[in-house]
Write a protein that holds these residues in place. Sequence first.
Motif, PDB file in Angstrom:
ATOM      1  N   ILE A   1     -56.487  21.225  23.223  1.00 47.06           N
ATOM      2  CA  ILE A   1     -55.097  21.304  22.752  1.00 47.06           C
ATOM      3  C   ILE A   1     -54.149  20.666  23.762  1.00 47.06           C
ATOM      4  O   ILE A   1     -53.294  19.851  23.407  1.00 47.06           O
ATOM      5  CB  ILE A   1     -54.707  22.772  22.483  1.00 47.06           C
ATOM      6  CG1 ILE A   1     -55.481  23.314  21.272  1.00 47.06           C
ATOM      7  CG2 ILE A   1     -53.201  22.884  22.232  1.00 47.06           C
ATOM      8  CD1 ILE A   1     -55.260  24.790  21.023  1.00 47.06           C
ATOM      9  N   ILE A   2     -54.290  21.041  25.039  1.00 46.38           N
ATOM     10  CA  ILE A   2     -53.346  20.561  26.058  1.00 46.38           C
ATOM     11  C   ILE A   2     -53.742  19.195  26.598  1.00 46.38           C
ATOM     12  O   ILE A   2     -52.899  18.296  26.738  1.00 46.38           O
ATOM     13  CB  ILE A   2     -53.234  21.578  27.204  1.00 46.38           C
ATOM     14  CG1 ILE A   2     -52.815  22.956  26.670  1.00 46.38           C
ATOM     15  CG2 ILE A   2     -52.249  21.073  28.263  1.00 46.38           C
ATOM     16  CD1 ILE A   2     -51.479  22.985  25.959  1.00 46.38           C
ATOM     17  N   GLY A   3     -55.013  19.012  26.891  1.00 45.57           N
ATOM     18  CA  GLY A   3     -55.454  17.745  27.472  1.00 45.57           C
ATOM     19  C   GLY A   3     -55.122  16.558  26.591  1.00 45.57           C
ATOM     20  O   GLY A   3     -54.702  15.493  27.083  1.00 45.57           O
ATOM     21  N   ALA A   4     -55.287  16.715  25.282  1.00 40.37           N
ATOM     22  CA  ALA A   4     -54.992  15.612  24.365  1.00 40.37           C
ATOM     23  C   ALA A   4     -53.501  15.279  24.364  1.00 40.37           C
ATOM     24  O   ALA A   4     -53.111  14.105  24.313  1.00 40.37           O
ATOM     25  CB  ALA A   4     -55.460  15.961  22.958  1.00 40.37           C
ATOM     26  N   ILE A   5     -52.660  16.315  24.423  1.00 43.46           N
ATOM     27  CA  ILE A   5     -51.208  16.078  24.452  1.00 43.46           C
ATOM     28  C   ILE A   5     -50.822  15.345  25.727  1.00 43.46           C
ATOM     29  O   ILE A   5     -50.074  14.358  25.698  1.00 43.46           O
ATOM     30  CB  ILE A   5     -50.452  17.412  24.336  1.00 43.46           C
ATOM     31  CG1 ILE A   5     -50.686  18.039  22.957  1.00 43.46           C
ATOM     32  CG2 ILE A   5     -48.958  17.214  24.596  1.00 43.46           C
ATOM     33  CD1 ILE A   5     -50.178  19.467  22.840  1.00 43.46           C
TER      34      ILE A   5
ATOM     35  N   LYS B   1     -48.984  25.014  23.718  1.00 43.56           N
ATOM     36  CA  LYS B   1     -48.882  23.756  22.977  1.00 43.56           C
ATOM     37  C   LYS B   1     -47.443  23.256  22.808  1.00 43.56           C
ATOM     38  O   LYS B   1     -47.174  22.078  23.089  1.00 43.56           O
ATOM     39  CB  LYS B   1     -49.572  23.913  21.623  1.00 43.56           C
ATOM     40  CG  LYS B   1     -49.567  22.652  20.776  1.00 43.56           C
ATOM     41  CD  LYS B   1     -50.281  22.870  19.455  1.00 43.56           C
ATOM     42  CE  LYS B   1     -50.258  21.612  18.595  1.00 43.56           C
ATOM     43  NZ  LYS B   1     -50.935  21.832  17.302  1.00 43.56           N
ATOM     44  N   PRO B   2     -46.495  24.093  22.366  1.00 40.42           N
ATOM     45  CA  PRO B   2     -45.130  23.568  22.195  1.00 40.42           C
ATOM     46  C   PRO B   2     -44.526  23.044  23.490  1.00 40.42           C
ATOM     47  O   PRO B   2     -43.837  22.019  23.492  1.00 40.42           O
ATOM     48  CB  PRO B   2     -44.348  24.775  21.661  1.00 40.42           C
ATOM     49  CG  PRO B   2     -45.380  25.653  21.034  1.00 40.42           C
ATOM     50  CD  PRO B   2     -46.606  25.482  21.881  1.00 40.42           C
ATOM     51  N   ALA B   3     -44.779  23.746  24.605  1.00 37.63           N
ATOM     52  CA  ALA B   3     -44.246  23.291  25.889  1.00 37.63           C
ATOM     53  C   ALA B   3     -44.870  21.965  26.299  1.00 37.63           C
ATOM     54  O   ALA B   3     -44.177  21.063  26.801  1.00 37.63           O
ATOM     55  CB  ALA B   3     -44.485  24.345  26.965  1.00 37.63           C
TER      56      ALA B   3
END
Length: 279
Positions: free
Chosen positions: A16-20, A121-123
């Motif tokens: 979730i975070i790494g891709a963003i 995720k939103p952050a």
Amino acid sequence: MTAPTPRTVGIIGLGIIGAIWARHYHQAGALAGAWNRTAQPDFPCWQDHPAEVARAADAIQIVVADPAAVQSVLDAILPALDSTKVVIQSSTIDPDSSETFQRQITATGARYLEAPFTGSKPAAEAGKTVFYLGGDPALCRELEPLLSLVSETRMRIGIPSQACALKLSMNLNISAQMEALCEAHAIATAAGIADDVFFQALSKNASRSGLSDLKEPLLRAQAYPPMFSVKHMHKDMRLASGIEAAKEFPVLAAVTARLAQAEARGLADEDFAALRKLL
């Protein structure tokens, strides 16, 4: 000879975070490589092996599930590391593992920065991640231009193991708040109090928090798409439980048990606000 300032980064771990983060880096022209255990060959700057990411990038940022996953990544990339490389370890791990990984990486001549983070995720999507940095102050300054591409705040905590301990302490705090919020919501619901009334009252109460604001829409909808999953929070609480100073902490024991129950109920991949379902 002074190592060159890192200008490019590779991401290992496209959850979730790494891709963003990887997409933010790519948009800024800084992404040199990306790899994930489950192949994503259409991802920008995709590489077929973690070592290819390490060879392509000045800095390698690891964002995987747990210490065992970090070790598997290191086993793959250590041969590609040298004094020109920096490893930024952003997975949530325990202090002992951090010390082990630091020794392995610095033995190659590469430099090591512990960089766990807060912000789901939103952050991450908004570039408002907060990093807790553990490592050499000069290295923190060198990495400022890169890390600022995906974060709002970089806090210098101390040595790597201290950054890990702080991250786990923060997650204990939000786990305990989440369980309390769920129980409070359940009491009000059982009494026939509407969500509008409950959350209006909470907005004027001293217990209102960033967490309650973030999770209010999930509790209202009774739907829990993962911003931060039950399985990852459960893992973090198990790691916190392994810290000697925390052996007898009753709240830590309670929230760890609740997260274990949630995982056993099949909620592992839902947001940890799904603790509400246990009530």
